[in-house]
Scaffold this motif. Structure first.
Motif, short mmCIF file in Angstrom:
data_model
loop_
_atom_site.label_atom_id
_atom_site.label_comp_id
_atom_site.label_asym_id
_atom_site.label_seq_id
_atom_site.Cartn_x
_atom_site.Cartn_y
_atom_site.Cartn_z
N ILE A 23 38.35 0.27 13.88
CA ILE A 23 37.82 1.14 12.83
C ILE A 23 36.31 0.96 12.76
O ILE A 23 35.82 -0.16 12.68
CB ILE A 23 38.45 0.79 11.47
CG1 ILE A 23 39.97 0.90 11.54
CG2 ILE A 23 37.88 1.68 10.37
CD1 ILE A 23 40.69 0.22 10.40
N THR A 24 35.59 2.07 12.77
CA THR A 24 34.15 2.06 12.59
C THR A 24 33.83 2.77 11.28
O THR A 24 34.26 3.91 11.08
CB THR A 24 33.43 2.76 13.75
OG1 THR A 24 33.84 2.14 14.98
CG2 THR A 24 31.92 2.66 13.61
N ARG A 25 33.10 2.08 10.41
CA ARG A 25 32.73 2.65 9.12
C ARG A 25 31.32 3.22 9.20
O ARG A 25 30.53 2.86 10.05
CB ARG A 25 32.79 1.57 8.05
CG ARG A 25 34.19 0.99 7.89
CD ARG A 25 34.23 -0.15 6.89
NE ARG A 25 33.81 0.31 5.58
CZ ARG A 25 32.91 -0.32 4.84
NH1 ARG A 25 32.31 -1.40 5.25
NH2 ARG A 25 32.59 0.16 3.65
N ASN A 26 31.00 4.12 8.28
CA ASN A 26 29.67 4.72 8.26
C ASN A 26 28.73 3.99 7.30
O ASN A 26 27.67 4.51 6.96
CB ASN A 26 29.76 6.21 7.89
CG ASN A 26 30.47 6.44 6.59
OD1 ASN A 26 30.62 5.54 5.78
ND2 ASN A 26 30.93 7.66 6.38
N GLU A 30 29.87 -3.35 1.24
CA GLU A 30 31.20 -3.33 0.63
C GLU A 30 32.33 -3.49 1.65
O GLU A 30 33.41 -2.91 1.50
CB GLU A 30 31.39 -2.05 -0.19
CG GLU A 30 30.40 -1.92 -1.33
CD GLU A 30 30.59 -0.65 -2.15
OE1 GLU A 30 31.56 0.08 -1.91
OE2 GLU A 30 29.75 -0.42 -3.02
N PHE A 31 32.11 -4.32 2.66
CA PHE A 31 33.13 -4.55 3.68
C PHE A 31 34.36 -5.23 3.07
O PHE A 31 35.50 -4.86 3.40
CB PHE A 31 32.59 -5.40 4.83
CG PHE A 31 33.63 -5.71 5.87
CD1 PHE A 31 34.00 -4.76 6.80
CD2 PHE A 31 34.26 -6.95 5.90
CE1 PHE A 31 34.97 -5.03 7.75
CE2 PHE A 31 35.23 -7.23 6.85
CZ PHE A 31 35.59 -6.27 7.77
N GLU A 56 30.84 -6.01 8.53
CA GLU A 56 30.01 -4.90 8.10
C GLU A 56 30.62 -3.54 8.36
O GLU A 56 31.35 -3.02 7.54
CB GLU A 56 28.61 -5.01 8.69
CG GLU A 56 27.86 -6.23 8.23
CD GLU A 56 26.50 -6.36 8.86
OE1 GLU A 56 26.21 -5.68 9.87
OE2 GLU A 56 25.71 -7.16 8.34
N ASP A 57 30.37 -2.94 9.52
CA ASP A 57 30.83 -1.57 9.76
C ASP A 57 31.92 -1.45 10.82
O ASP A 57 32.26 -0.36 11.25
CB ASP A 57 29.65 -0.68 10.15
CG ASP A 57 29.00 -1.08 11.47
OD1 ASP A 57 29.23 -2.23 11.91
OD2 ASP A 57 28.28 -0.26 12.04
N ARG A 58 32.51 -2.57 11.23
CA ARG A 58 33.53 -2.53 12.30
C ARG A 58 34.67 -3.48 11.97
O ARG A 58 34.46 -4.61 11.56
CB ARG A 58 32.89 -2.91 13.62
CG ARG A 58 33.80 -2.74 14.81
CD ARG A 58 33.00 -2.97 16.09
NE ARG A 58 33.84 -3.04 17.26
CZ ARG A 58 34.14 -2.02 18.02
NH1 ARG A 58 33.69 -0.83 17.72
NH2 ARG A 58 34.89 -2.18 19.09
N ASP A 88 34.45 6.56 3.88
CA ASP A 88 33.62 5.55 4.54
C ASP A 88 34.08 5.20 5.95
O ASP A 88 33.49 4.35 6.61
CB ASP A 88 33.52 4.28 3.68
CG ASP A 88 34.88 3.67 3.36
OD1 ASP A 88 35.90 4.35 3.54
OD2 ASP A 88 34.90 2.51 2.91
N VAL A 89 35.13 5.87 6.46
CA VAL A 89 35.58 5.65 7.83
C VAL A 89 34.99 6.74 8.72
O VAL A 89 35.28 7.92 8.56
CB VAL A 89 37.12 5.65 7.93
CG1 VAL A 89 37.56 5.59 9.39
CG2 VAL A 89 37.71 4.49 7.14
#
Length: 105
Positions: A23-26, A30-31, A56-58, A88-89
């Motif tokens: 999953i990669t977040r944008n 707030e991880f 963080e974002d992954r 946020d995904v």
């Protein structure tokens, strides 16, 4: 092989199936909140288990989806629907299905 032994060894009808999800977040903040929501709302709510790591974002996890008799595809579809509903995904990728007891990812 007798039923008791098949169950103990997680083979045949007792094999448990899983998939890797990346999953990669944008966003990078707030991880912890995202991870808590993912575990509670996508994993536990669908009676699955998972293990992995992220920052963080992954997030990279292996999700245990259960036995064939527990309809692992339906569980995966619910997890994917949850990911699609999150603003946020940014993107996600699902790996091939594998036997969580007897195969390496």
């Amino acid at each position: 092989m007798k039923k008791r032994l098949r169950k103990k060894l997680h083979v045949g009808e007792y094999a448990e199936w899983g998939r890797q999800i990346i999953i990669t977040r944008n966003r990078k903040d707030e991880f912890d909140e995202f991870l808590d929501a993912f575990i509670d709302e996508a994993i536990i709510a669908n009676e699955c288990g998972c293990g992995g790591s992220g920052k963080e974002d992954r997030l990279e996890v292996v999700v245990e989806l259960g036995r064939r008799s527990e309809d692992p595809d339906a569980r995966l579809n619910k997890i994917i629907a949850w990911l699609d509903s999150r603003a946020d995904v940014e993107k996600w990728k699902v790996g091939d299905e594998f036997d969580v007891w007897h195969e390496d990812v």
